[in-house]
Design an enzyme around this catalytic site. Sequence first.
Site, PDB file in Angstrom:
ATOM      1  N   ASN A 172       0.395   5.714   0.288  1.00 42.62           N
ATOM      2  CA  ASN A 172      -0.407   6.923   0.174  1.00 42.62           C
ATOM      3  C   ASN A 172       0.501   8.117  -0.092  1.00 42.62           C
ATOM      4  OD1 ASN A 172      -0.559   5.929   3.167  1.00 42.62           O
ATOM      5  ND2 ASN A 172      -1.012   8.067   3.456  1.00 42.62           N
ATOM      6  N   ASP A 173       0.394   9.182   0.627  1.00 43.61           N
ATOM      7  CA  ASP A 173       0.961  10.483   0.244  1.00 43.61           C
ATOM      8  C   ASP A 173       2.404  10.477  -0.275  1.00 43.61           C
ATOM      9  OD1 ASP A 173      -1.194  10.643   1.917  1.00 43.61           O
ATOM     10  OD2 ASP A 173      -0.191  11.846   3.423  1.00 43.61           O
ATOM     11  N   GLN A 179       4.328   7.475   1.747  1.00 43.31           N
ATOM     12  CA  GLN A 179       3.761   6.727   2.859  1.00 43.31           C
ATOM     13  C   GLN A 179       3.574   5.285   2.397  1.00 43.31           C
ATOM     14  OE1 GLN A 179       2.295   8.246   6.211  1.00 43.31           O
ATOM     15  NE2 GLN A 179       4.312   8.886   5.493  1.00 43.31           N
ATOM     16  N   TRP A 211       0.837  -1.203   0.000  1.00 44.60           N
ATOM     17  CA  TRP A 211       0.000   0.000   0.000  1.00 44.60           C
ATOM     18  C   TRP A 211       0.866   1.244   0.000  1.00 44.60           C
ATOM     19  CZ3 TRP A 211      -4.944   2.198   0.747  1.00 44.60           C
ATOM     20  CH2 TRP A 211      -4.950   3.467   1.322  1.00 44.60           C
TER      21      TRP A 211
END
Length: 551
Positions: free
Chosen positions: A123-124, A140, A121
């Site tokens: 993110n940002d 992230q 995974w």
Amino acid sequence: MRYTVDSSASTQLHITGKGRNGRIGSIRLFQNGEACAEAYFKFPGYETFFLSWEEHTEYEVEMENLDVSLAYRFRPESVLEQGVEFMEFGEDIRIIDPKHLDGAFCQQYRNRHHFSPFKGWMNDPNGLCWFNGYYHAFYQYNPNGQKWGNMHWGHAVSRDLLHWTHLPIAAYPQIELNGCDGWRGGAFSGSAVVHDGIMQLFYTRHFGKNDRSMQRQWQVTKESRDGVRFTHEESCIWGTPEGVDWNFRDPKVTYLKDRWVMVVGGACHNRPSVFQYWSEDLKNWTYGGILYQETNPRYAIAECPDFFCLDGKYVLIAGYINSDAEQQERDTLYYIGSYKDGVFSIENQGLMDYGRDFYAPQTFSHEGRRICFGWNCCRDGAHIEEEGGANGTLSLPRELSLKDGKLAGTVITEMHALMCEAAEPGPFYLRLESEAEEGMTELLLADGPSASLCLQIEKGEVRLLLKGKMGRQQSGEFACAFLADSPVKTVEAYVDCALVELYLNAGAQACTRRFYIEKAALRPVLKSGNFRIAEYKGIRSIWGADSDKEV
Ligand code: FRU
């Protein structure tokens, strides 16, 4: 299991894993039959061990009760150029050639021209900068699953902002989170500055209970001289301004006028707020008050702020968590104005992206350009987990500018290097043009046996329509719909395997959406309307052997 492996040119082996079935897992290295290194995975959660070995030497690797989630080997001195070599432990050891990741990235929903981590995974985007000849992108990262988990900082470098080389993980969750059931945290978002030949990272540490009854966030920093290895992390802002509950994160540092300015997102007296700190030396920080507080009751917490100078104006970007906790949707807003004596006066504002799947953008400046990457999230929880797949990508790099008092973004011109003749259905770029739109234009972007993705333009409204059956994604409704700011003259679409980015009127407005269409044929089919296809090109994978050949 016991494997035989040659260390090749690597000197370090990083293994993340956990013991199987509640037992202690182990890895041991043997050279000429003698044990030379070992690690025991004793916590219930994932742990990482760093083992050193000699280059060009044969080892036996023995593993017991160990579930490995991520393993790679590398040599710190050459990893910027070579990348890490990911290793998979099955019946045999599989070593993945970092220059040919397209073989490993063959999943149906793996995007091909958007950056994604090797697996897991993301993110940002974090810590974007240019340092010693490379663009650096941190992000992230949870390598242990395709859902959010305790946060690491993934790390990659690029020479052209398109092709990326994976580097060792740059920050790990705190060790005390290990096996702490009901708690979560890690190395949250932040930024990088390059000053006096040193890359300095600023980011947030989070430690809190899943039920949110106890949460802590504080800001930390560390440095690197080679862009790969970092000093020990130190805290740089520990307390919070008056009125802050605990939401206080994502420091972004920029040199503005005559000092370093750090903006931090959060909430103050329950209002989404961006705080500012000032520093002369990047070490001592003075609180400069609230830079901006959003009054729209729809929003509760500001995240991932960015504050910079562009075309003579000051621009603030912030992401907002919805005040309705059930609402997964988050918006990213920009504000344009002036900045004097620590006071930001806003003249105009708008949305960064009209789709649902672009969030937490971060910018950096290099050679006069302000480049922005966002995180392509998946707000409706529709992600389909595939073996060895990844959830989340970096958006295409956008160059920002001000146009008619608004923030515009166009994909950087380097992107042309990835374009080729569009012979087969596959990821593509398309430019639609019209002198004056009339009637309803309908264009198919992706078509599968049981679902399709369609673009509609009608009376200044732009819509993405998902039709049919698409895993958990809702269908039969507009995936995104928005009004164009001005008559639609051009629409550019970058269509990847499970993601579309639309740019209207030379980047005046953008719209990003992920989609999951089984066995999708990606190609444009114009059904109706008076737009014409002015350009249609294939887009090559950024991970392939021939991906950097010029057309
Ligand atoms: C935004 C965000 C940040 C935080 C990070 C944690 O997507 O919530 O505010 O630092 O993600 O992964």
